[in-house]
Design a protein around this motif. Sequence first.
Motif, PDB file in Angstrom:
ATOM      1  N   GLN A   1      11.683  89.694  43.349  1.00  7.15           N
ATOM      2  CA  GLN A   1      10.815  89.569  44.346  1.00  7.15           C
ATOM      3  C   GLN A   1      12.160  89.143  44.930  1.00  7.15           C
ATOM      4  OE1 GLN A   1       8.382  89.380  45.817  1.00  7.15           O
ATOM      5  NE2 GLN A   1       7.557  87.734  46.806  1.00  7.15           N
ATOM      6  N   SER A   2      13.285  88.056  44.441  1.00  2.00           N
ATOM      7  CA  SER A   2      13.627  86.878  45.123  1.00  2.00           C
ATOM      8  C   SER A   2      14.624  88.252  46.021  1.00  2.00           C
ATOM      9  CB  SER A   2      15.101  86.318  44.401  1.00  2.00           C
ATOM     10  OG  SER A   2      16.171  85.791  44.597  1.00  2.00           O
ATOM     11  N   ASN A   3      15.038  89.388  45.739  1.00  2.00           N
ATOM     12  CA  ASN A   3      16.285  90.345  46.362  1.00  2.00           C
ATOM     13  C   ASN A   3      15.123  90.872  47.649  1.00  2.00           C
ATOM     14  OD1 ASN A   3      18.391  92.021  46.877  1.00  2.00           O
ATOM     15  ND2 ASN A   3      17.388  93.925  45.206  1.00  2.00           N
ATOM     16  N   GLN A   4      13.784  90.997  47.531  1.00  2.00           N
ATOM     17  CA  GLN A   4      12.645  91.231  48.460  1.00  2.00           C
ATOM     18  C   GLN A   4      12.715  89.941  49.489  1.00  2.00           C
ATOM     19  OE1 GLN A   4       9.362  92.727  47.198  1.00  2.00           O
ATOM     20  NE2 GLN A   4       9.468  94.663  46.865  1.00  2.00           N
TER      21      GLN A   4
ATOM     22  N   ASN B   1      15.086  87.753  49.557  1.00  2.00           N
ATOM     23  CA  ASN B   1      16.655  88.222  50.865  1.00  2.00           C
ATOM     24  C   ASN B   1      16.882  89.426  51.841  1.00  2.00           C
ATOM     25  OD1 ASN B   1      17.622  85.801  48.793  1.00  2.00           O
ATOM     26  ND2 ASN B   1      18.262  86.765  47.797  1.00  2.00           N
ATOM     27  N   GLU B   2      16.701  90.483  51.480  1.00  2.00           N
ATOM     28  CA  GLU B   2      16.529  90.975  52.848  1.00  2.00           C
ATOM     29  C   GLU B   2      15.955  91.073  53.950  1.00  2.00           C
ATOM     30  OE1 GLU B   2      15.365  96.246  52.222  1.00  2.00           O
ATOM     31  OE2 GLU B   2      16.146  95.144  50.350  1.00  2.00           O
ATOM     32  N   THR B   3      14.207  90.610  53.476  1.00  2.00           N
ATOM     33  CA  THR B   3      13.644  90.002  53.881  1.00  2.00           C
ATOM     34  C   THR B   3      14.226  89.208  55.804  1.00  2.00           C
ATOM     35  OG1 THR B   3      11.361  90.814  53.607  1.00  2.00           O
ATOM     36  CG2 THR B   3      11.139  90.142  55.258  1.00  2.00           C
ATOM     37  N   TRP B   4      14.993  88.618  54.608  1.00  2.00           N
ATOM     38  CA  TRP B   4      15.223  87.070  55.917  1.00  2.00           C
ATOM     39  C   TRP B   4      16.578  87.649  56.659  1.00  2.00           C
ATOM     40  CZ3 TRP B   4      20.311  84.870  55.304  1.00  2.00           C
ATOM     41  CH2 TRP B   4      20.663  84.113  56.037  1.00  2.00           C
ATOM     42  N   PHE B   5      17.431  88.330  55.881  1.00  2.00           N
ATOM     43  CA  PHE B   5      19.191  89.297  56.425  1.00  2.00           C
ATOM     44  C   PHE B   5      18.266  90.138  57.644  1.00  2.00           C
ATOM     45  CE2 PHE B   5      21.050  88.251  51.965  1.00  2.00           C
ATOM     46  CZ  PHE B   5      22.227  87.777  52.842  1.00  2.00           C
ATOM     47  N   GLN B   6      17.409  90.909  56.871  1.00  2.00           N
ATOM     48  CA  GLN B   6      16.335  92.097  58.805  1.00  2.00           C
ATOM     49  C   GLN B   6      16.488  90.589  59.579  1.00  2.00           C
ATOM     50  OE1 GLN B   6      13.455  94.237  56.293  1.00  2.00           O
ATOM     51  NE2 GLN B   6      15.201  95.780  55.755  1.00  2.00           N
ATOM     52  N   SER B   7      15.759  90.048  59.232  1.00  2.00           N
ATOM     53  CA  SER B   7      14.852  89.040  60.572  1.00  2.00           C
ATOM     54  C   SER B   7      16.255  88.618  61.548  1.00  2.00           C
ATOM     55  CB  SER B   7      14.232  88.249  60.047  1.00  2.00           C
ATOM     56  OG  SER B   7      14.464  87.152  59.138  1.00  2.00           O
ATOM     57  N   THR B   8      17.288  88.004  60.455  1.00  2.00           N
ATOM     58  CA  THR B   8      17.576  86.619  60.812  1.00  2.00           C
ATOM     59  C   THR B   8      19.154  88.218  62.070  1.00  2.00           C
ATOM     60  OG1 THR B   8      18.548  86.258  58.981  1.00  2.00           O
ATOM     61  CG2 THR B   8      20.170  85.549  60.895  1.00  2.00           C
TER      62      THR B   8
END
Length: 78
Positions: free
Chosen positions: A2-5, A7-14
């Motif tokens: 869950q943490s990996n997803q 982080n990935e969502t946060w990086f994509q939105s940033t």
Amino acid sequence: MQSNQTNETWFQSTAARDIHLEQLKRAELFNGRAAMLGIVIGILTEGLTGAGIAHQIGLGALIDGYAACRTQFLPFCF
């Protein structure tokens, strides 16, 4: 997992936000340059022809009508 997803969502939105801001900066830079170029061309044309910028873009009649109303030459002015 869950943490990996997350982080990935946060990086994509940033990344998407950064791309959008860069595109916005480029568009504003272009608009500013186009406006400066338009003013310079208008002033040069005014110097060469004697017609003001309002007359060059077709608003001369409004300016002339306003001047006539301000000096009370037209009886139907408000």
